[in-house]
Design an enzyme around this catalytic site. Structure first.
Site, mmCIF file in Angstrom:
data_model
loop_
_atom_site.group_PDB
_atom_site.id
_atom_site.type_symbol
_atom_site.label_atom_id
_atom_site.label_comp_id
_atom_site.label_asym_id
_atom_site.label_seq_id
_atom_site.Cartn_x
_atom_site.Cartn_y
_atom_site.Cartn_z
ATOM 1 N N VAL A 25 56.291 27.790 53.974
ATOM 2 C CA VAL A 25 54.939 28.105 53.217
ATOM 3 C C VAL A 25 54.751 29.678 53.497
ATOM 4 C CG1 VAL A 25 53.831 25.754 53.021
ATOM 5 C CG2 VAL A 25 53.595 27.355 55.035
ATOM 6 N N SER A 26 53.895 30.306 52.577
ATOM 7 C CA SER A 26 53.721 31.712 52.657
ATOM 8 C C SER A 26 52.854 32.160 53.688
ATOM 9 C CB SER A 26 53.619 32.320 51.353
ATOM 10 O OG SER A 26 54.634 32.023 50.430
ATOM 11 N N THR A 27 51.763 31.346 53.943
ATOM 12 C CA THR A 27 50.766 32.124 54.913
ATOM 13 C C THR A 27 50.563 30.808 55.864
ATOM 14 O OG1 THR A 27 49.245 30.989 53.243
ATOM 15 C CG2 THR A 27 49.949 33.145 53.032
#
Length: 212
Positions: A25-27
């Site tokens: 996931v990016s964050t």
């Protein structure tokens, strides 16, 4: 982090091979749970997971997952964009796996390179990636031509404006251009170019605003 999951899944790996999952996931505030659940159900006994932007060059857990794969294994992701930074990077990564006789599977798109259909789909992706590289190269050359056509009046400037630094960074991303090419385009030395890129990096980190 590395999650070693010894589970009884719906699709067990064949004897002598392993299904290794990779989730991203990016964050930090996003959850990996849905991806890990899907990978576990797909038969992955080991899952490497991390929080990392898709644009990052360095993804430690992905590097570990790729290192762990052996001939006959399969790398499994929940969705294609979890693996590659862009189409070209995705194709390069999967082609590298194929050279090592490692399969690749994306659950959402139902792509499995061990099948004839999956291999055909990835050949199409490779063609599109080549087309994308050609388009980017043409755009870069056009941008260089436009910048050079404007020219510089008088002597060289010792520094670059923030706008010019951003333009320079975009040009530096083109593998066909050298730092000397980009520096020459803006009429500065390579040292000045690199100093400007460092200023942009500091600004992006929020430490301070670069002087322009």
């Amino acid at each position: 982090m590395l999650d070693g999951l010894d589970t009884t899944a719906d699709h067990g790996p064949t004897a002598g091979s392993a299904r290794i999952g990779y989730a991203r996931v990016s964050t930090a505030d996003q959850s990996l749970d849905a991806q890990i659940d899907a990978l576990t159900k797909a038969g992955c006994t080991v899952i490497y997971s991390e929080h990392a932007s898709g644009t990052k060059d360095t993804r430690a857990e992905l590097a570990q997952a790729l290192k762990a794969l052996r001939s006959g294994d399969t790398l499994v992701v929940w969705r294609l964009d979890r693996l590659g930074r862009n189409l070209s990077h995705l194709v390069t990564t999967v082609n590298d796996l194929a050279k090592r006789q490692v399969g690749f599977e994306s659950l959402t798109e139902k792509i499995d390179t061990s099948s004839a259909v999956g291999e055909l789909v990835f050949n199409m992706f490779a063609t599109l990636a080549q087309f994308e590289r050609q388009l980017n190269s043409e755009r870069t050359k056009a941008a260089l031509g436009a910048l050079r056509a404007r020219g510089r009046k008088g002597g060289r400037k010792a520094t670059l404006s923030l706008k010019q630094i951003r333009q320079a960074k975009t040009l530096m991303d083109d593998p066909e251009l050298t730092a000397s090419d980009v520096a020459k385009t803006f009429g500065v030395s390579r040292a000045t170019l690199y100093n400007g890129l460092k200023r942009l990096k500091v600004d992006a980190s929020g430490d301070h605003q670069p002087a322009v």
